[in-house]
Design an enzyme around this catalytic site. Sequence first.
Site, PDB file in Angstrom:
ATOM      1  N   PRO A 150       0.841  -1.204   0.000  1.00  0.00           N
ATOM      2  CG  PRO A 150      -0.712  -1.570   1.684  1.00  0.00           C
ATOM      3  CD  PRO A 150       0.613  -2.046   1.184  1.00  0.00           C
ATOM      4  CB  CYS A 151       2.150   3.474  -2.324  1.00  0.00           C
ATOM      5  SG  CYS A 151       3.392   2.178  -2.498  1.00  0.00           S
TER       6      CYS A 151
END
Length: 372
Positions: free
Chosen positions: A121-122
């Site tokens: 997840p960014c």
Amino acid sequence: MGFHSKNNSEYNGDFIILSSIYYWMILLYCIKFFLSKYLIYCMSLTYIDLFSGAGGFSLGFDRAGFHQLLSVEIEPHYCDTYRANFPDHQVLQQDLTTLSDDNLLRHINHRKVDVVIGGPPCQGFSMAGKIGRTFADDPRNHLFKEFVRVVKLTQPKFFVMENVARLFTHNSGKTRAEITEQFERLGYKVKCKVLNAADFGVPQLRSRIVFIGRKDGGEITFPEPSHTEYNTVGDAIGHFPKLNAGENSLILNHEAMNHSTQMLEKMSFVKNGGDRNDIPESLRPISGDVRKYIRYHSDKPSVCVTGDMRKVFHYEQNRALTVRELAALQSFPDDFVFLGKKIAQQQQVGNAVPPLLAQAIAEAVLKMNTNE
């Protein structure tokens, strides 16, 4: 004329001989069976799945013949689902940032890792580059750095990192270049490409950026599209029993959610493939997400499946899709079970890598490895 009858000792002797023959036949069969399994185990490329979620990425790599060493996921319901569908896999319910190098290597028995896969997840897309700090320095992107850490630690032949398509153009391409540079520093040749899941048989328009890294510096190739004619929503979910809002069925995860009377009235005006503009102006929502208050088109691929599809309705039934139907749009098989509360199940489906896309990527990695 006399009859010769065998005495008990002769019968016992024959029984012992036959028993011995059967024993050796069964033993040889078992040896052959387990030897073949062992050879497959030894010859298969191995992988670690980081941020594994419900297991869409793992399923694709398993189907392509890879052997899983370890999966890491922090969310309990995701891990429950993963374990239910992959009983022979090792999955850790743990924050990757708390998993030390030594413990990670211990969990895989210090075995050689051929591929590291995952979609970290960014969250820092919107600010990185605008306030003087780089993508990697943004604290919200610390999980990306954890992916890099595991690649650095295990030194796999390949890595595959999947993420949202907008990363390709974010910050005028600087974010993409920075990610590439992080892996190049580790000695990897890196390429990235935006892939549309519909090109690989997934009945859904879902674009994702895929980074592939190769340690030996050889040519990197991405999977070629296998479907010029896309699979449709009707193809994927038309076989499921019809349900009214709030009804259940005997099929796994095929349970329709309840809707308010007002919601059902509004959506009753929306035609197959239609949107909120079909709703009379007096009832039409004034504002909100344009991706809601729509119906799937039965003869087209689905819109991108997310973790909340409660206001996107079946093309002919007046309700949102069930978890089972959403999973089919992600190309999960009908016997893949999702555990937890309904909203948690929807999130598991929406956040997954479509197994058919994952399999196409895995087969491309196999081909590169064969041609090294």
